[in-house]
Design a protein around this motif. Structure first.
Motif, PDB file in Angstrom:
ATOM      1  N   MET A  66      -8.862 -17.456  -7.189  1.00 21.53           N
ATOM      2  CA  MET A  66      -8.167 -16.714  -6.132  1.00 21.53           C
ATOM      3  C   MET A  66      -6.888 -16.106  -6.682  1.00 21.53           C
ATOM      4  O   MET A  66      -6.112 -16.754  -7.372  1.00 21.53           O
ATOM      5  CB  MET A  66      -7.813 -17.647  -4.972  1.00 21.53           C
ATOM      6  N   LYS A  67      -6.679 -14.838  -6.357  1.00 21.97           N
ATOM      7  CA  LYS A  67      -5.462 -14.149  -6.794  1.00 21.97           C
ATOM      8  C   LYS A  67      -4.527 -13.956  -5.611  1.00 21.97           C
ATOM      9  O   LYS A  67      -4.931 -13.480  -4.540  1.00 21.97           O
ATOM     10  CB  LYS A  67      -5.805 -12.792  -7.400  1.00 21.97           C
ATOM     11  N   ILE A  68      -3.274 -14.333  -5.801  1.00 19.55           N
ATOM     12  CA  ILE A  68      -2.242 -14.149  -4.787  1.00 19.55           C
ATOM     13  C   ILE A  68      -1.237 -13.127  -5.299  1.00 19.55           C
ATOM     14  O   ILE A  68      -0.686 -13.285  -6.397  1.00 19.55           O
ATOM     15  CB  ILE A  68      -1.534 -15.472  -4.456  1.00 19.55           C
ATOM     16  N   ALA A  69      -0.992 -12.085  -4.519  1.00 17.00           N
ATOM     17  CA  ALA A  69      -0.032 -11.044  -4.878  1.00 17.00           C
ATOM     18  C   ALA A  69       1.276 -11.254  -4.123  1.00 17.00           C
ATOM     19  O   ALA A  69       1.262 -11.545  -2.927  1.00 17.00           O
ATOM     20  CB  ALA A  69      -0.605  -9.666  -4.546  1.00 17.00           C
ATOM     21  N   VAL A  70       2.379 -11.112  -4.814  1.00 19.79           N
ATOM     22  CA  VAL A  70       3.708 -11.255  -4.213  1.00 19.79           C
ATOM     23  C   VAL A  70       4.392  -9.898  -4.280  1.00 19.79           C
ATOM     24  O   VAL A  70       4.675  -9.389  -5.373  1.00 19.79           O
ATOM     25  CB  VAL A  70       4.543 -12.316  -4.954  1.00 19.79           C
ATOM     26  N   LEU A  71       4.655  -9.296  -3.117  1.00 20.86           N
ATOM     27  CA  LEU A  71       5.198  -7.943  -3.073  1.00 20.86           C
ATOM     28  C   LEU A  71       6.719  -7.906  -3.131  1.00 20.86           C
ATOM     29  O   LEU A  71       7.389  -8.802  -2.623  1.00 20.86           O
ATOM     30  CB  LEU A  71       4.741  -7.236  -1.793  1.00 20.86           C
ATOM     31  N   LYS A  72       7.227  -6.839  -3.708  1.00 21.28           N
ATOM     32  CA  LYS A  72       8.657  -6.532  -3.628  1.00 21.28           C
ATOM     33  C   LYS A  72       8.909  -5.882  -2.279  1.00 21.28           C
ATOM     34  O   LYS A  72       8.177  -4.972  -1.878  1.00 21.28           O
ATOM     35  CB  LYS A  72       9.068  -5.589  -4.764  1.00 21.28           C
ATOM     36  N   GLU A  73       9.914  -6.348  -1.563  1.00 27.55           N
ATOM     37  CA  GLU A  73      10.215  -5.800  -0.237  1.00 27.55           C
ATOM     38  C   GLU A  73      10.740  -4.372  -0.363  1.00 27.55           C
ATOM     39  O   GLU A  73      11.550  -4.068  -1.241  1.00 27.55           O
ATOM     40  CB  GLU A  73      11.240  -6.679   0.473  1.00 27.55           C
ATOM     41  N   THR A  74      10.285  -3.495   0.524  1.00 28.96           N
ATOM     42  CA  THR A  74      10.696  -2.093   0.478  1.00 28.96           C
ATOM     43  C   THR A  74      11.849  -1.787   1.428  1.00 28.96           C
ATOM     44  O   THR A  74      12.518  -0.772   1.274  1.00 28.96           O
ATOM     45  CB  THR A  74       9.508  -1.176   0.815  1.00 28.96           C
ATOM     46  N   ASP A  75      12.078  -2.660   2.410  1.00 30.46           N
ATOM     47  CA  ASP A  75      13.203  -2.458   3.326  1.00 30.46           C
ATOM     48  C   ASP A  75      14.503  -2.663   2.545  1.00 30.46           C
ATOM     49  O   ASP A  75      14.719  -3.723   1.951  1.00 30.46           O
ATOM     50  CB  ASP A  75      13.119  -3.472   4.472  1.00 30.46           C
ATOM     51  N   PRO A  76      15.389  -1.663   2.525  1.00 28.81           N
ATOM     52  CA  PRO A  76      16.622  -1.795   1.741  1.00 28.81           C
ATOM     53  C   PRO A  76      17.531  -2.930   2.192  1.00 28.81           C
ATOM     54  O   PRO A  76      18.382  -3.386   1.419  1.00 28.81           O
ATOM     55  CB  PRO A  76      17.317  -0.433   1.922  1.00 28.81           C
ATOM     56  N   LEU A  77      17.361  -3.401   3.433  1.00 25.74           N
ATOM     57  CA  LEU A  77      18.181  -4.496   3.939  1.00 25.74           C
ATOM     58  C   LEU A  77      17.591  -5.867   3.611  1.00 25.74           C
ATOM     59  O   LEU A  77      18.248  -6.886   3.822  1.00 25.74           O
ATOM     60  CB  LEU A  77      18.336  -4.380   5.461  1.00 25.74           C
TER      61      LEU A  77
END
Length: 376
Positions: free
Chosen positions: A1-12
């Motif tokens: 199983m692959k889990i992806a961790v995203l970088k948040e795009t909301d500047p706040l």
């Protein structure tokens, strides 16, 4: 199983949905972890730390490619999930009521969206509850923000030059954030009082050494709805509460408001007329400002002054303690998936009839399936 961790795009948004600690834990369960470049930078976690923990660090396309689960703090724009495979689970704080169109788009894209803020408030789900973990830090930070804006000391001080009186702090709304605000203000030496629409919180307030301020002899003041959340009160109660608060608030130096009702605008607790009764130099911190605000005149993202009183309306208060907030948020996600982890399959198995799974699942099979959304 692959889990992806995203970088948040909301500047706040400074938080991240997985830390090197939880990355290691997932890898030990047998998962493959992929972290988007700079995902944890704002929270103090470098790409090198994720790599050392065993994750693959790369751009969003590579991170999403083949991912079975996608972690986020705030729900990303559906376009930001381009390349995600159908059936992938998106897990994070998705703001289902405020972003209903986005939830519909997840369903249309074949994404199985799981909103962690819909976690049932039951015993076995306590370690998975992002609302509690983040609100706890928000309550603590609210008091520190009040201290920063208040031009006097919090504790009583007896000095050779005379005595400095303790600040009087009033907490409105005694959920997780309110209880932590009470405890923090008490630790700093303030004279603390608190109120809530739920009568059951009176003992909690007293247990922390604060003075409960409650409307008495009014029908239906329990104010507790499903899952321990507050509900809207009758007009009779609201009138009685407003009168009590008006007389009490005029004597306070610091007021912290924390009242929220899921799926509805934040209730108005303090009017402009009440603010005029407070002495100049007083401070109000509105933790509900992003949901419409408890305080008349509060502005999201700003500290404004009305009638000589500062009204603090910081956005994303947990994110002002990004490292700790991320650590707790990430553990909530780990505790959730690990509770359903199948060791042989090396992946979580989420039974559709499980109370927790039913509570958090928004979309499945291209449809919105959560009763809290379909009932509206």
């Amino acid at each position: 199983m692959k889990i992806a961790v995203l970088k948040e795009t909301d500047p706040l948004e400074t938080r991240v949905s997985a830390t090197p600690e939880t990355v290691k834990k997932f890898i030990s369960l047998g998962a493959d972890m992929a972290v988007e470049t700079d995902a944890g930078t704002a929270a103090g976690f470098s790409d090198a730390q994720y790599s050392e923990a065993g994750a693959t660090v790369g751009d969003r396309a590579a991170t999403l490619d083949g991912a079975d689960a996608i972690f986020c703090v705030r729900g990303p724009d559906p376009d930001g999930l381009s390349g995600a495979k159908p059936g992938a689970r998106l897990i994070g704080s998705l703001n289902p009521f405020g972003e209903r169109e986005r939830v519909d788009a997840y369903a249309k894209a074949g994404i199985e969206a799981l909103a962690m803020e819909f976690m049932p408030r039951i015993t076995r789900a306590q370690s998975m509850d992002i609302l509690s973990s983040q609100s706890n830090l928000a309550g603590y930070k609210a008091v520190l923000d009040a201290c920063a804006e208040y031009g006097r000391a919090f504790p009583m001080m007896m000095t050779a030059a005379g005595t400095v009186s303790a600040a009087r702090c009033f907490v409105m709304g005694v959920g997780v954030a309110g209880l932590q605000a009470i405890a923090t203000a008490r630790r700093l030496g303030a004279q603390v009082s608190a109120t809530d629409v739920r009568a059951a919180t009176k003992e909690q307030i007293e247990s922390l050494g604060a003075k409960p301020i409650f409307v008495e002899d009014v029908e239906g003041i329990e104010g507790e709805g499903t899952g321990g959340y507050a509900t809207e009160m009758s007009e009779e109660y609201q009138k009685a509460q407003a009168e009590l608060v008006s007389s009490h608030i005029a004597k306070q130096d610091v007021v912290i408001t924390t009242a929220l009702i899921p799926g509805k605008p934040a209730p108005r607790l303090i009017s402009d007329a009440q603010i005029t009764t407070m002495r100049p130099g007083s401070v109000i911190v509105d933790l509900a400002v992003e949901q419409g605000g408890n305080v008349e005149g509060a502005v999201a993202g700003e500290v404004v002054e009305k009638h000589g009183v500062k009204i603090v309306g910081h956005r994303n208060v947990p994110g002002r303690l990004a490292a700790d907030a991320s650590a707790l948020f990430a553990r909530n996600l780990y505790n959730f998936l690990s509770a359903f982890w199948d060791e042989e399959a090396k992946k979580p198995v989420l039974p559709e009839d499980d109370e927790i799974v039913q509570g958090v699942t928004l979309t499945r099979g291209g449809e919105v399936v959560n009763e809290r959304l379909t009932a509206n």
